[in-house]
Design a protein around this motif. Structure first.
Motif, short mmCIF file in Angstrom:
data_model
loop_
_atom_site.label_atom_id
_atom_site.label_comp_id
_atom_site.label_asym_id
_atom_site.label_seq_id
_atom_site.Cartn_x
_atom_site.Cartn_y
_atom_site.Cartn_z
N ASN A 39 0.85 -1.29 -0.08
CA ASN A 39 0.10 -0.08 -0.07
C ASN A 39 0.78 1.34 0.07
O ASN A 39 0.63 2.29 -0.72
CB ASN A 39 -0.94 0.23 1.13
N LEU A 40 1.87 1.25 0.81
CA LEU A 40 2.86 2.43 0.96
C LEU A 40 3.41 2.51 -0.55
O LEU A 40 3.58 3.80 -0.83
CB LEU A 40 3.96 1.90 2.01
N ILE A 41 4.06 1.53 -1.06
CA ILE A 41 4.75 1.68 -2.34
C ILE A 41 3.48 2.24 -3.43
O ILE A 41 4.04 3.17 -4.40
CB ILE A 41 5.28 0.33 -2.63
N ARG A 42 2.52 1.85 -3.51
CA ARG A 42 1.51 2.34 -4.31
C ARG A 42 1.16 3.62 -4.04
O ARG A 42 0.99 4.43 -5.03
CB ARG A 42 0.23 1.41 -4.12
N GLU A 43 1.08 4.18 -2.63
CA GLU A 43 1.01 5.85 -2.70
C GLU A 43 2.10 6.28 -3.26
O GLU A 43 2.04 7.62 -3.79
CB GLU A 43 0.92 5.89 -1.05
N ILE A 44 3.32 5.94 -2.93
CA ILE A 44 4.53 6.53 -3.65
C ILE A 44 4.42 6.53 -4.97
O ILE A 44 4.69 7.77 -5.49
CB ILE A 44 5.83 5.78 -3.25
N LEU A 45 4.21 5.60 -5.76
CA LEU A 45 4.14 5.53 -7.07
C LEU A 45 3.06 6.46 -7.77
O LEU A 45 3.24 7.27 -8.59
CB LEU A 45 3.96 4.16 -7.56
N ASN A 46 1.96 6.54 -6.99
CA ASN A 46 0.97 7.38 -7.48
C ASN A 46 1.27 8.82 -7.11
O ASN A 46 0.91 9.72 -7.97
CB ASN A 46 -0.23 7.01 -6.37
N TYR A 47 1.94 9.10 -6.10
CA TYR A 47 2.45 10.39 -5.84
C TYR A 47 3.52 10.87 -6.86
O TYR A 47 3.55 12.24 -7.30
CB TYR A 47 3.11 10.78 -4.36
N ASP A 48 4.62 9.99 -7.17
CA ASP A 48 5.57 10.37 -7.96
C ASP A 48 4.97 10.37 -9.28
O ASP A 48 5.75 11.36 -10.19
CB ASP A 48 6.60 9.21 -8.13
N SER A 49 3.96 9.81 -9.90
CA SER A 49 3.48 10.08 -11.34
C SER A 49 2.78 11.37 -11.31
O SER A 49 2.64 12.05 -12.54
CB SER A 49 2.44 9.03 -11.66
N GLN A 50 2.27 11.84 -10.31
CA GLN A 50 1.79 13.28 -10.32
C GLN A 50 2.76 14.42 -9.96
O GLN A 50 2.65 15.52 -10.36
CB GLN A 50 0.63 13.48 -9.16
#
Lengths: 283, 135
Positions: free
Chosen positions: A95-106
């Motif tokens: 979940n944490l990594i998903r949040e990071i990837l999500n943030y990074d793409s934006q």
């Protein structure tokens, strides 16, 4: 025959797995208790600190700002990520990594700092600048862990290398629920109180504010470290409990199969003896 | 007139009760706070603080922090605070020795800073504990 032997071996393996996961669960329970206490106890302190800073700011000249509150023109952000060092804690890291990837793409213009081994590689794969990475450790985080982090933040934020500082960490809601969250740390946003009552300041507010804000920054980071740690232990406890249950269930199933096989073997042997006997008698 | 005192540290809420008078060491010297005190915000210095309630006097060792008074409610935010009767002299001695050792050896800046904080804490605890026992 070979089948029965391998079944027996599998029963033993499942039993061992259950033993190990149960031990890990027990450890997580005892660590969780400590972590939970520390996390819950720290919250009123940080809240009070914020309300005190609010009070100081409200009665000050609106022109005055501290360096920690100034917005600079840099659009770059520094993101600090708190994650566990060890896995085996359910969906927490995913979940944490998903949040990071999500943030990074934006947000393209970002540099990272990680605490905890588990997200270190994930962040390194983003091909962004990773300025430092610390270990999280497996015991309750101590306050001195904050100091090097604050030093780096000071260097980057006060040096105007970044425009804002954020934390991505897991928030401890309760034992069964932890949520990854993005928190804005710098610049510190303190909403002004509408009705500032007259307050005496000793020494003057200009002297009080800097240590207050600095302490607030340190405590905010420490609080999120604690939350992250409590989340890890909570998630691990639940994950290990499930693993133990599953292992025990598999043991039960295998035992049933094994007993059936054993019974079948005995029946076959009796049939063998019986048929041999009758052949002998009737001949 | 009731004066509510609350001492909060990062570890826990140490004290929460109605009191008659509080004496605290601040950066501008020792101050006593009585009911109906004006709203005040100040920085607390490491030292000994006294809480008076009726005939009862409670001593506490306190390291630096902040103090806020607002409409008869005192909130003290301290990095560390401990009631005199809870101080364990042996442990404080040990902590002091440990800190001294770290400081005499070659240590990094961070370690030195922590040892110094530890030392101040230990000396303070010992001071308050011995004074409290003499009374």
């Amino acid at each position: 025959m070979a089948n029965l032997l391998s079944l027996k071996r599998r029963i033993r393996t499942a039993g061992n797995v259950a033993k190990t996961t149960h031990a890990m669960q027990t450890i997580a329970v005892s660590k969780l208790k400590k972590a939970q206490n520390a996390t819950v106890a720290g919250r009123p302190y940080v809240e009070k600190l914020l309300s005190v800073s609010q009070n100081v700011l409200s009665s000050m000249d609106s022109k005055y700002t501290h360096e920690y509150m100034k917005k600079n023109n840099n659009n770059k952000s520094l993101v600090i990520i708190f994650s566990p060092d060890k896995g085996l804690c359910g969906g927490l890291i995913t979940n944490l990594i998903r949040e990071i990837l999500n943030y990074d793409s934006q947000n393209k213009d970002t540099i990272y700092l990680t605490v905890g081994k588990k997200t270190e590689t994930a962040v390194a794969n983003l091909s962004k600048e990773l300025i430092a990475s610390f270990k999280f450790g497996t015991i309750l985080p101590t306050f001195d862990m904050v100091l090097p982090i604050v030093k780096i933040i000071d260097e980057y934020f006060l040096g105007q290398k970044v425009g804002n500082v954020k934390i991505i960490s897991t928030n401890f809601i309760n034992v069964f629920s932890q949520k990854p969250k993005i928190i804005n740390v710098l610049p510190i946003e303190v909403p002004k109180l509408e009705s500032a009552s007259f307050t005496l300041f000793e020494p003057g507010p200009e002297k009080l504010l800097p240590p207050l804000l600095r302490h607030l920054l340190e405590m905010t980071i420490y609080q999120h470290l604690l939350e992250s740690y409590a989340s890890e232990q909570g998630a691990r406890m639940v994950a290990m409990q499930k693993a133990t249950d599953n292992a025990l269930e598999i043991t039960e199933d295998l035992k049933l199969e094994y007993n059936k096989g054993r019974q079948e073997k005995i029946t076959n042997e009796i049939l063998d003896i019986g048929s041999a006997y009758f052949t002998y008698v009737y001949e | 007139m009731n004066l509510l005192l609350e001492i909060i540290t990062p570890e826990k809420v140490i004290y929460k009760d109605e009191v008659d008078e509080v004496v605290v060491p601040t950066v501008n010297g020792e101050i006593a706070i009585l009911p109906n005190h004006i709203s005040l915000l100040t920085q607390v210095n490491p030292g000994e603080m006294i809480v008076k309630k009726g005939t009862n006097q409670q001593y506490l060792a306190i390291t630096g922090g902040f103090l806020e008074v607002q409409s008869n409610k005192i909130s003290i935010l301290a990095e560390h605070a401990i009631k005199a009767q809870d101080i364990e002299v042996a442990r404080a001695m040990e902590a002091k020795k440990r800190a001294e050792k770290v400081m005499s050896e070659k240590s990094t800046d961070n370690e030195l800073r922590l040892a110094q904080a530890e030392m101040i804490k230990a000396i303070l605890e010992l001071k308050v504990a011995t004074r409290h026992k003499r009374r």
